[in-house]
Design a protein around this motif. Sequence first.
Motif, PDB file in Angstrom:
ATOM      1  N   GLU A   1       0.820  -1.210   0.000  1.00  0.00           N
ATOM      2  CA  GLU A   1       0.000   0.000   0.000  1.00  0.00           C
ATOM      3  C   GLU A   1       0.858   1.266   0.000  1.00  0.00           C
ATOM      4  OE1 GLU A   1      -3.539   2.244   2.555  1.00  0.00           O
ATOM      5  OE2 GLU A   1      -2.629   0.407   3.339  1.00  0.00           O
ATOM      6  N   TRP A   2       1.935   1.294   0.767  1.00  0.00           N
ATOM      7  CA  TRP A   2       2.726   2.514   0.944  1.00  0.00           C
ATOM      8  C   TRP A   2       4.037   2.512   0.163  1.00  0.00           C
ATOM      9  CZ3 TRP A   2       2.546   3.657   6.948  1.00  0.00           C
ATOM     10  CH2 TRP A   2       1.224   3.937   7.307  1.00  0.00           C
ATOM     11  N   TYR A   3       4.738   1.360   0.145  1.00  0.00           N
ATOM     12  CA  TYR A   3       6.083   1.339  -0.427  1.00  0.00           C
ATOM     13  C   TYR A   3       6.095   1.004  -1.915  1.00  0.00           C
ATOM     14  CZ  TYR A   3      10.889  -0.185  -1.271  1.00  0.00           C
ATOM     15  OH  TYR A   3      12.146  -0.346  -1.783  1.00  0.00           O
ATOM     16  N   LEU A   4       5.191   0.129  -2.362  1.00  0.00           N
ATOM     17  CA  LEU A   4       5.203  -0.297  -3.756  1.00  0.00           C
ATOM     18  C   LEU A   4       5.115   0.874  -4.739  1.00  0.00           C
ATOM     19  CD1 LEU A   4       5.448  -2.686  -5.631  1.00  0.00           C
ATOM     20  CD2 LEU A   4       2.966  -3.032  -5.461  1.00  0.00           C
ATOM     21  N   PRO A   5       4.273   1.899  -4.506  1.00  0.00           N
ATOM     22  CA  PRO A   5       4.269   3.038  -5.437  1.00  0.00           C
ATOM     23  C   PRO A   5       5.626   3.732  -5.552  1.00  0.00           C
ATOM     24  CG  PRO A   5       2.355   3.120  -3.990  1.00  0.00           C
ATOM     25  CD  PRO A   5       3.256   2.055  -3.449  1.00  0.00           C
ATOM     26  N   VAL A   6       6.378   3.763  -4.454  1.00  0.00           N
ATOM     27  CA  VAL A   6       7.712   4.371  -4.475  1.00  0.00           C
ATOM     28  C   VAL A   6       8.690   3.460  -5.212  1.00  0.00           C
ATOM     29  CG1 VAL A   6       9.614   5.219  -3.047  1.00  0.00           C
ATOM     30  CG2 VAL A   6       7.241   5.574  -2.314  1.00  0.00           C
ATOM     31  N   LEU A   7       8.642   2.167  -4.905  1.00  0.00           N
ATOM     32  CA  LEU A   7       9.534   1.204  -5.549  1.00  0.00           C
ATOM     33  C   LEU A   7       9.350   1.204  -7.059  1.00  0.00           C
ATOM     34  CD1 LEU A   7      11.553  -1.178  -5.415  1.00  0.00           C
ATOM     35  CD2 LEU A   7       9.568  -2.691  -5.123  1.00  0.00           C
ATOM     36  N   MET A   8       8.095   1.323  -7.513  1.00  0.00           N
ATOM     37  CA  MET A   8       7.825   1.242  -8.945  1.00  0.00           C
ATOM     38  C   MET A   8       8.266   2.491  -9.696  1.00  0.00           C
ATOM     39  SD  MET A   8       4.208  -0.863  -8.985  1.00  0.00           S
ATOM     40  CE  MET A   8       3.967  -0.590 -10.737  1.00  0.00           C
TER      41      MET A   8
ATOM     42  N   LEU B   1      20.075  -4.780  -7.460  1.00  0.00           N
ATOM     43  CA  LEU B   1      21.028  -5.109  -6.398  1.00  0.00           C
ATOM     44  C   LEU B   1      20.754  -4.297  -5.138  1.00  0.00           C
ATOM     45  CD1 LEU B   1      24.317  -5.349  -8.495  1.00  0.00           C
ATOM     46  CD2 LEU B   1      23.138  -7.233  -7.352  1.00  0.00           C
ATOM     47  N   LEU B   2      20.447  -3.007  -5.312  1.00  0.00           N
ATOM     48  CA  LEU B   2      20.171  -2.154  -4.163  1.00  0.00           C
ATOM     49  C   LEU B   2      18.922  -2.602  -3.430  1.00  0.00           C
ATOM     50  CD1 LEU B   2      20.647   0.382  -2.440  1.00  0.00           C
ATOM     51  CD2 LEU B   2      19.348   1.679  -4.148  1.00  0.00           C
ATOM     52  N   LYS B   3      17.839  -2.866  -4.183  1.00  0.00           N
ATOM     53  CA  LYS B   3      16.574  -3.257  -3.576  1.00  0.00           C
ATOM     54  C   LYS B   3      16.527  -4.735  -3.208  1.00  0.00           C
ATOM     55  CE  LYS B   3      14.957   0.834  -3.812  1.00  0.00           C
ATOM     56  NZ  LYS B   3      14.782   1.601  -2.558  1.00  0.00           N
ATOM     57  N   GLY B   4      17.537  -5.458  -3.613  1.00  0.00           N
ATOM     58  CA  GLY B   4      17.607  -6.868  -3.284  1.00  0.00           C
ATOM     59  C   GLY B   4      18.716  -7.169  -2.303  1.00  0.00           C
ATOM     60  N   GLU B   5      19.846  -7.623  -2.833  1.00  0.00           N
ATOM     61  CA  GLU B   5      20.920  -8.128  -1.998  1.00  0.00           C
ATOM     62  C   GLU B   5      21.399  -7.131  -0.940  1.00  0.00           C
ATOM     63  OE1 GLU B   5      20.370  -8.657  -5.110  1.00  0.00           O
ATOM     64  OE2 GLU B   5      21.562 -10.268  -5.998  1.00  0.00           O
ATOM     65  N   ILE B   6      21.567  -5.865  -1.320  1.00  0.00           N
ATOM     66  CA  ILE B   6      22.101  -4.873  -0.369  1.00  0.00           C
ATOM     67  C   ILE B   6      21.125  -4.634   0.785  1.00  0.00           C
ATOM     68  CG2 ILE B   6      22.784  -2.458  -0.096  1.00  0.00           C
ATOM     69  CD1 ILE B   6      23.896  -2.579  -2.948  1.00  0.00           C
ATOM     70  N   GLU B   7      19.844  -4.437   0.465  1.00  0.00           N
ATOM     71  CA  GLU B   7      18.861  -4.212   1.529  1.00  0.00           C
ATOM     72  C   GLU B   7      18.650  -5.458   2.376  1.00  0.00           C
ATOM     73  OE1 GLU B   7      15.214  -2.455   0.288  1.00  0.00           O
ATOM     74  OE2 GLU B   7      16.150  -0.508  -0.153  1.00  0.00           O
ATOM     75  N   TRP B   8      18.723  -6.645   1.778  1.00  0.00           N
ATOM     76  CA  TRP B   8      18.568  -7.870   2.578  1.00  0.00           C
ATOM     77  C   TRP B   8      19.663  -7.950   3.637  1.00  0.00           C
ATOM     78  CZ3 TRP B   8      18.232 -11.539  -2.274  1.00  0.00           C
ATOM     79  CH2 TRP B   8      17.050 -11.253  -2.983  1.00  0.00           C
ATOM     80  N   VAL B   9      20.900  -7.677   3.241  1.00  0.00           N
ATOM     81  CA  VAL B   9      22.012  -7.730   4.196  1.00  0.00           C
ATOM     82  C   VAL B   9      21.819  -6.671   5.282  1.00  0.00           C
ATOM     83  CG1 VAL B   9      24.489  -7.351   4.474  1.00  0.00           C
ATOM     84  CG2 VAL B   9      23.646  -8.683   2.538  1.00  0.00           C
ATOM     85  N   LEU B  10      21.384  -5.494   4.879  1.00  0.00           N
ATOM     86  CA  LEU B  10      21.185  -4.408   5.836  1.00  0.00           C
ATOM     87  C   LEU B  10      20.149  -4.781   6.881  1.00  0.00           C
ATOM     88  CD1 LEU B  10      21.930  -1.432   6.500  1.00  0.00           C
ATOM     89  CD2 LEU B  10      19.985  -0.749   5.096  1.00  0.00           C
ATOM     90  N   TYR B  11      19.008  -5.322   6.450  1.00  0.00           N
ATOM     91  CA  TYR B  11      17.955  -5.670   7.400  1.00  0.00           C
ATOM     92  C   TYR B  11      18.358  -6.847   8.285  1.00  0.00           C
ATOM     93  CZ  TYR B  11      14.949  -2.519   4.786  1.00  0.00           C
ATOM     94  OH  TYR B  11      14.413  -1.399   4.191  1.00  0.00           O
ATOM     95  N   GLN B  12      19.100  -7.800   7.739  1.00  0.00           N
ATOM     96  CA  GLN B  12      19.558  -8.915   8.568  1.00  0.00           C
ATOM     97  C   GLN B  12      20.527  -8.431   9.634  1.00  0.00           C
ATOM     98  OE1 GLN B  12      18.512 -12.560   8.091  1.00  0.00           O
ATOM     99  NE2 GLN B  12      18.921 -11.959  10.183  1.00  0.00           N
ATOM    100  N   LEU B  13      21.402  -7.501   9.265  1.00  0.00           N
ATOM    101  CA  LEU B  13      22.328  -6.937  10.250  1.00  0.00           C
ATOM    102  C   LEU B  13      21.570  -6.179  11.333  1.00  0.00           C
ATOM    103  CD1 LEU B  13      25.218  -5.607   7.952  1.00  0.00           C
ATOM    104  CD2 LEU B  13      25.268  -7.601   9.466  1.00  0.00           C
TER     105      LEU B  13
ATOM    106  N   ARG C   1      21.420   0.329 -15.398  1.00  0.00           N
ATOM    107  CA  ARG C   1      20.554   1.063 -14.469  1.00  0.00           C
ATOM    108  C   ARG C   1      19.646   0.107 -13.704  1.00  0.00           C
ATOM    109  NH1 ARG C   1      15.349   4.481 -16.634  1.00  0.00           N
ATOM    110  NH2 ARG C   1      14.275   4.658 -14.623  1.00  0.00           N
ATOM    111  N   ILE C   2      19.047  -0.821 -14.425  1.00  0.00           N
ATOM    112  CA  ILE C   2      18.120  -1.766 -13.780  1.00  0.00           C
ATOM    113  C   ILE C   2      18.871  -2.715 -12.862  1.00  0.00           C
ATOM    114  CG2 ILE C   2      16.566  -3.703 -14.217  1.00  0.00           C
ATOM    115  CD1 ILE C   2      15.355  -0.946 -14.697  1.00  0.00           C
ATOM    116  N   ILE C   3      20.027  -3.207 -13.299  1.00  0.00           N
ATOM    117  CA  ILE C   3      20.786  -4.151 -12.471  1.00  0.00           C
ATOM    118  C   ILE C   3      21.227  -3.495 -11.163  1.00  0.00           C
ATOM    119  CG2 ILE C   3      22.969  -5.421 -12.330  1.00  0.00           C
ATOM    120  CD1 ILE C   3      22.605  -6.117 -15.280  1.00  0.00           C
ATOM    121  N   LYS C   4      21.680  -2.251 -11.230  1.00  0.00           N
ATOM    122  CA  LYS C   4      22.075  -1.543 -10.011  1.00  0.00           C
ATOM    123  C   LYS C   4      20.903  -1.406  -9.050  1.00  0.00           C
ATOM    124  CE  LYS C   4      25.830   1.152 -12.110  1.00  0.00           C
ATOM    125  NZ  LYS C   4      26.272   2.510 -12.545  1.00  0.00           N
ATOM    126  N   THR C   5      19.729  -1.083  -9.592  1.00  0.00           N
ATOM    127  CA  THR C   5      18.547  -0.939  -8.731  1.00  0.00           C
ATOM    128  C   THR C   5      18.137  -2.278  -8.155  1.00  0.00           C
ATOM    129  OG1 THR C   5      17.819   0.893 -10.141  1.00  0.00           O
ATOM    130  CG2 THR C   5      16.219  -0.016  -8.600  1.00  0.00           C
TER     131      THR C   5
END
Length: 471
Positions: A235-242, A344-356, A338-342
């Motif tokens: 509801e809140w984040y998906l519009p920003v992500l897209m 990675l940022l919204k995937g692997e990088i954020e996953w590691v951040l939240y796990q930490l 451009r897409i690959i960087k995004t």
Amino acid sequence: MGLPEKIYLCTVGLYVFFFLLFLRYFLWENYARKNYWRKRRPITLFELKKLAREKKKKLPMFSILVPAREEAEVIGQTIEHLSKLNYPPNLLEIIIITDEKELQKGASVTTQQVVEAKIQEFKKRKNVPSLKHVIVPYDFDGYYGGTLTGKEVPSTKGRALNYGLSFIDNNSDICGFYDAESHPELDVLLYIAYRWLISDKRNLVWQGPVFQVRNFFFLSPITKIASLYQALAHEWYLPVLMRQLPFVGGTNLFIESKLLREIGGFDYNALTEDLEIGVRAFLERDVWPEYFPYVSTEQTPQTYKAFFRQRLRWASGHIQVVDKFKNAFTYDPYKKNRIIKTLLLKGEIEWVLYQLAVLIPPTVFFLSLKGWIKPVAIPVYINYLLKSFLFIYVGFTYYIYFRYLRYMKDRGLLRKLLAILELLALPFAGFLLPLPYSYALILRALNRQPRTWCKTPRTREVPDIRFTMYK
């Protein structure tokens, strides 16, 4: 100042940093409400027909595709719900795609039997859309417009959808995609038709929010919390992500039929065929999906084990998409990078951040026991602030519980009271929810990531009384 004191100050800084990340929810909420939810308004069929005449267009025809393997317990209600969508029935067809392999298991009631019974029922009713049933042969190769191989081919959602696309009406303008337990808002087609009519673009894609809370009172405490935050994210984040990523979620999704033909349907090997087609549509046809504010309710896996498997597939599919397009050399390098960087940022990088983030409290506790961390004098108001964080997180969780309560299938007062107590498992859930994504990264590093698609089990639901009145 010694090392223990420095570690303590770093810990305080991290607590504040992650709380600031949490506050982003309210920025996302403001953006989504301002740009989408506040602009939502009723659209009538009369208004659509008038608009079509002004634009010198016809009303679009919809083909709704629903892949359904071993879904006998939920598919009947889904068909009934989709048949009530507010749209001219002569401009709507519902295509249920089942798998021949289900028939080989010898179940007492199969998805095929339920669908065929619904087809016979529809023949006796007036003002209902066309209902089609297609069965994917066990040896279908999986490609859009593919062939039969003579030997068994693994089942995937993308494979089923590619087979179903061959059976859409020749006049179909827009294909909609829903899961076997999806219950979208009844006016969703009116809105998509409106957006299609006012747009001058070609090859359009629309993605709406999915609230996986309908079976909330059947869930374990951990998956209850997961379902609430997933709904909030849509509801809140998906519009920003897209705005940053051509993300599509595979359900509550609409794609112009001609676009699907042009790009050759879905990648049947992809674990997340939805994300893959969103990225590919952008790279090949410069198509960017549009968020639309109409909800579809669905289910969250009932147990944490089932939840873990589903999220592991999602995470592994995300990594698979990154690897696929990173190694593709037929696309524009700027767009691809451009897409690959995004991703990675919204995937692997954020996953590691939240796990930490969730590892900080137990780490601090362990270091304190060992005497490797020593508190230092800090302002009193910071101490109060740090202590308040847990109450803010828990209070916010209760807020979103009551926010989405109306989308949950009612199970009585006792279940509701029990759920309120179970939400106190939030700290434990905070540790467990990122684990599938972290595990996916570990498997990828070991080159042992999942390579086969796995089906998510459903919760058996009692028929909804709102739909029995129409029979």
